[in-house]
Design an enzyme around this catalytic site. Structure first.
Site, PDB file in Angstrom:
ATOM      1  N   GLY A   1       3.816   8.430 -25.251  1.00 48.74           N
ATOM      2  CA  GLY A   1       4.754   8.054 -24.177  1.00 48.74           C
ATOM      3  C   GLY A   1       5.159   9.240 -23.321  1.00 48.74           C
ATOM      4  N   SER A   2       4.148   9.850 -22.646  1.00 43.49           N
ATOM      5  CA  SER A   2       4.465  11.119 -21.976  1.00 43.49           C
ATOM      6  C   SER A   2       4.117  11.141 -20.488  1.00 43.49           C
ATOM      7  CB  SER A   2       3.766  12.264 -22.708  1.00 43.49           C
ATOM      8  OG  SER A   2       2.414  11.950 -22.963  1.00 43.49           O
ATOM      9  N   THR A   3       4.027   9.970 -19.859  1.00 43.65           N
ATOM     10  CA  THR A   3       3.785   9.972 -18.405  1.00 43.65           C
ATOM     11  C   THR A   3       5.096  10.072 -17.630  1.00 43.65           C
ATOM     12  OG1 THR A   3       3.857   7.557 -18.285  1.00 43.65           O
ATOM     13  CG2 THR A   3       1.686   8.565 -18.616  1.00 43.65           C
TER      14      THR A   3
ATOM     15  N   GLY B   1       9.797  10.626 -18.202  1.00 46.54           N
ATOM     16  CA  GLY B   1      10.938  10.862 -19.099  1.00 46.54           C
ATOM     17  C   GLY B   1      10.812  12.120 -19.935  1.00 46.54           C
ATOM     18  N   ILE B   2      11.375  12.064 -21.149  1.00 40.94           N
ATOM     19  CA  ILE B   2      11.396  13.237 -22.031  1.00 40.94           C
ATOM     20  C   ILE B   2       9.966  13.672 -22.367  1.00 40.94           C
ATOM     21  CG2 ILE B   2      12.016  14.000 -24.370  1.00 40.94           C
ATOM     22  CD1 ILE B   2      14.555  12.209 -24.126  1.00 40.94           C
ATOM     23  N   GLY B   3       9.085  12.705 -22.637  1.00 38.40           N
ATOM     24  CA  GLY B   3       7.706  13.038 -23.009  1.00 38.40           C
ATOM     25  C   GLY B   3       7.007  13.854 -21.929  1.00 38.40           C
TER      26      GLY B   3
ATOM     27  N   SER C   1      17.203   9.461 -32.160  1.00 38.99           N
ATOM     28  CA  SER C   1      18.245   9.277 -31.129  1.00 38.99           C
ATOM     29  C   SER C   1      19.617   9.380 -31.777  1.00 38.99           C
ATOM     30  CB  SER C   1      18.102   7.896 -30.492  1.00 38.99           C
ATOM     31  OG  SER C   1      19.269   7.572 -29.760  1.00 38.99           O
TER      32      SER C   1
ATOM     33  N   TYR D   1      17.408  -1.202 -31.994  1.00 34.10           N
ATOM     34  CA  TYR D   1      16.938   0.138 -31.586  1.00 34.10           C
ATOM     35  C   TYR D   1      17.467   1.196 -32.555  1.00 34.10           C
ATOM     36  CZ  TYR D   1      16.741   4.431 -28.713  1.00 34.10           C
ATOM     37  OH  TYR D   1      16.526   5.713 -28.247  1.00 34.10           O
TER      38      TYR D   1
HETATM   39  N1  LIG Z   1      16.623   8.987 -22.494  1.00 31.58           N
HETATM   40  C1  LIG Z   1      17.584   9.095 -23.383  1.00 31.58           C
HETATM   41  O1  LIG Z   1      18.783   9.164 -23.038  1.00 31.58           O
HETATM   42  C2  LIG Z   1      17.257   9.163 -24.857  1.00 31.58           C
HETATM   43  C3  LIG Z   1      18.276   9.470 -25.763  1.00 31.58           C
HETATM   44  C4  LIG Z   1      17.966   9.555 -27.123  1.00 31.58           C
HETATM   45  C5  LIG Z   1      16.665   9.343 -27.561  1.00 31.58           C
HETATM   46  N2  LIG Z   1      15.697   9.034 -26.658  1.00 31.58           N
HETATM   47  C6  LIG Z   1      14.340   8.818 -27.175  1.00 31.58           C
HETATM   48  O2  LIG Z   1      13.475   9.733 -26.545  1.00 31.58           O
HETATM   49  C7  LIG Z   1      12.177   9.161 -26.381  1.00 31.58           C
HETATM   50  C8  LIG Z   1      11.781   9.226 -24.921  1.00 31.58           C
HETATM   51  O3  LIG Z   1      12.756   8.521 -24.180  1.00 31.58           O
HETATM   52  P1  LIG Z   1      12.724   8.405 -22.594  1.00 31.58           P
HETATM   53  O4  LIG Z   1      14.069   7.927 -22.180  1.00 31.58           O
HETATM   54  O5  LIG Z   1      12.108   9.610 -22.002  1.00 31.58           O
HETATM   55  O6  LIG Z   1      11.727   7.179 -22.455  1.00 31.58           O
HETATM   56  P2  LIG Z   1      11.197   6.450 -21.146  1.00 31.58           P
HETATM   57  O7  LIG Z   1      11.581   7.190 -19.935  1.00 31.58           O
HETATM   58  O8  LIG Z   1      11.542   5.019 -21.273  1.00 31.58           O
HETATM   59  O9  LIG Z   1       9.644   6.634 -21.470  1.00 31.58           O
HETATM   60  C9  LIG Z   1       8.724   6.277 -20.618  1.00 31.58           C
HETATM   61  C10 LIG Z   1       7.389   6.740 -21.181  1.00 31.58           C
HETATM   62  O10 LIG Z   1       7.052   5.964 -22.340  1.00 31.58           O
HETATM   63  C11 LIG Z   1       5.791   5.360 -22.113  1.00 31.58           C
HETATM   64  N3  LIG Z   1       5.734   4.096 -22.835  1.00 31.58           N
HETATM   65  C12 LIG Z   1       6.660   3.108 -22.855  1.00 31.58           C
HETATM   66  N4  LIG Z   1       6.259   2.104 -23.671  1.00 31.58           N
HETATM   67  C13 LIG Z   1       5.060   2.490 -24.181  1.00 31.58           C
HETATM   68  C14 LIG Z   1       4.142   1.888 -25.079  1.00 31.58           C
HETATM   69  N5  LIG Z   1       4.346   0.685 -25.608  1.00 31.58           N
HETATM   70  N6  LIG Z   1       3.006   2.574 -25.386  1.00 31.58           N
HETATM   71  C15 LIG Z   1       2.752   3.780 -24.841  1.00 31.58           C
HETATM   72  N7  LIG Z   1       3.591   4.392 -23.980  1.00 31.58           N
HETATM   73  C16 LIG Z   1       4.721   3.747 -23.646  1.00 31.58           C
HETATM   74  C17 LIG Z   1       5.709   5.216 -20.612  1.00 31.58           C
HETATM   75  O11 LIG Z   1       4.376   5.134 -20.230  1.00 31.58           O
HETATM   76  P3  LIG Z   1       3.794   4.170 -19.054  1.00 31.58           P
HETATM   77  O12 LIG Z   1       4.956   3.694 -18.239  1.00 31.58           O
HETATM   78  O13 LIG Z   1       2.891   5.087 -18.331  1.00 31.58           O
HETATM   79  O14 LIG Z   1       3.110   3.092 -19.769  1.00 31.58           O
HETATM   80  C18 LIG Z   1       6.333   6.547 -20.180  1.00 31.58           C
HETATM   81  O15 LIG Z   1       5.404   7.591 -20.354  1.00 31.58           O
HETATM   82  C19 LIG Z   1      12.289   7.726 -26.908  1.00 31.58           C
HETATM   83  O16 LIG Z   1      11.845   7.668 -28.238  1.00 31.58           O
HETATM   84  C20 LIG Z   1      13.784   7.444 -26.847  1.00 31.58           C
HETATM   85  O17 LIG Z   1      14.174   6.472 -27.783  1.00 31.58           O
HETATM   86  C21 LIG Z   1      15.964   8.941 -25.324  1.00 31.58           C
END
Ligand SMILES: NC(=O)c1ccc[n+]([C@@H]2O[C@H](COP(=O)([O-])OP(=O)(O)OC[C@H]3O[C@@H](n4cnc5c(N)ncnc54)[C@H](OP(=O)(O)O)[C@@H]3O)[C@@H](O)[C@H]2O)c1
Length: 264
Positions: A14-16, A18-20, A141, A154
């Site tokens: 999941g790295s396209t 957000g955090i990834g 998280s 979640y």
């Molecule tokens: N953001 C926060 O405030 C926060 C806080 C605590 C923990 N976290 C954790 O940190 C991690 C990253 O969070 P984030 O907020 O950066 O996430 P995000 O922005 O929702 O992540 C989007 C990324 O995830 C990919 N993705 C989503 N569903 C997928 C699937 N089924 N298979 C493969 N790729 C998938 C998307 O790829 P495509 O769109 O290209 O498919 C995109 O690269 C997560 O585990 C989240 O629970 C986040």
């Protein structure tokens, strides 16, 4: 500080965006070879092009795979080359009433949030043990311990990750491999920006007022009292995946701005 990551290969689920994506940027800056992942060929190609523009000499590959689809994951595992560092980052959530959360909602969040890392670690950990070096990092998280009432499924999945991470660390005893989890707090990803903008519009506030309101009303225990930047979280993830962090194993590392309280 040289994180000694030059030449290391890293897969980030999941790295396209957000955090990834932030983690991918930071690894590239440190000279690692990065394998990006998202659900579609087009989103992966777009993210690769963005990184290539910032790091023309960086080595970036992309593998499209959807972690909610078993066949797609099996195909990903067949394509994965030797990986030194695995970042289990992909995560999904659905904010809703416990009573309206269906079995399918529970299963979908467990599949993407937990089984993604389980399947990748089952495939990669034996190879890391064989060469006596490797890093696995699970992205949990603050919800794992805060358990907001509208995010029970979640939060349960994120708590499960902590157990998986600790259990796998026990398998690395006496080796050069480590397995850890990080616990980010609210982070200013594109998704968080949209959430704040939407809330601000609805409540007739500015985005800054919406952020202040979120910490006054929702994440009251946060000591940071603002969203962390993606770079702040990525820096922690990359450090704890580096050779320099060899003494940290089996840990759940807080990057949550103090929101979960306690001294440990
Ligand atoms: N953001 C926060 O405030 C926060 C806080 C605590 C923990 N976290 C954790 O940190 C991690 C990253 O969070 P984030 O907020 O950066 O996430 P995000 O922005 O929702 O992540 C989007 C990324 O995830 C990919 N993705 C989503 N569903 C997928 C699937 N089924 N298979 C493969 N790729 C998938 C998307 O790829 P495509 O769109 O290209 O498919 C995109 O690269 C997560 O585990 C989240 O629970 C986040």
């Amino acid at each position: 500080m040289d994180l000694e990551l030059t030449g290391k290969s890293v897969f980030i689920s999941g790295s396209t965006a957000g955090i990834g994506f932030g983690v991918a940027r930071t690894f590239l800056k440190e000279g690692a070879t990065v394998y990006l992942n998202g659900r579609t060929e087009s989103s992966v190609a777009k993210a690769m092009a963005k990184l290539k523009a910032s790091f023309p000499d960086g080595i970036v590959y992309g593998i499209a795979a959807d972690f909610s689809d078993g066949e797609s994951v099996r195909s990903l595992l067949r394509q994965l080359p030797d990986i030194d560092i695995l970042i289990n980052n992909v995560g999904t959530y659905s904010a809703q009433s416990f009573f309206e959360t269906t079995d399918a909602d529970w299963q979908q969040q467990y599949e993407v949030n937990v089984m993604s890392g389980v399947r990748l670690a089952r495939h990669l950990l034996p190879k890391m043990m064989e060469k006596n070096w490797g890093r696995i990092l699970f992205v949990s998280s603050e919800c794992a311990t805060l358990v907001p009432a509208d995010l029970i499924a979640y939060s349960a999945s994120k708590a499960a990750l902590l157990a998986v991470s600790r259990g796998l660390a026990q398998l690395t005893k006496g080796s050069g491999v480590t397995v850890n989890a990080v616990i980010p707090g609210s982070t200013m990803t594109e998704g968080a920006e949209q959430f704040l903008a939407h809330f601000a519009q609805k409540e007739n506030k500015t985005v800054q007022e919406a952020e202040i309101h979120f910490f006054e009303e929702t994440r009251t225990a946060s000591l940071l009292q603002r969203f962390a930047s993606v770079a702040e979280i990525a820096n922690g993830i990359v450090y704890f995946s580096s050779p320099l962090a060899a003494a940290t194993n089996g840990a759940a590392i807080k990057l949550e701005g103090g929101s979960t309280g306690g001294i440990l």
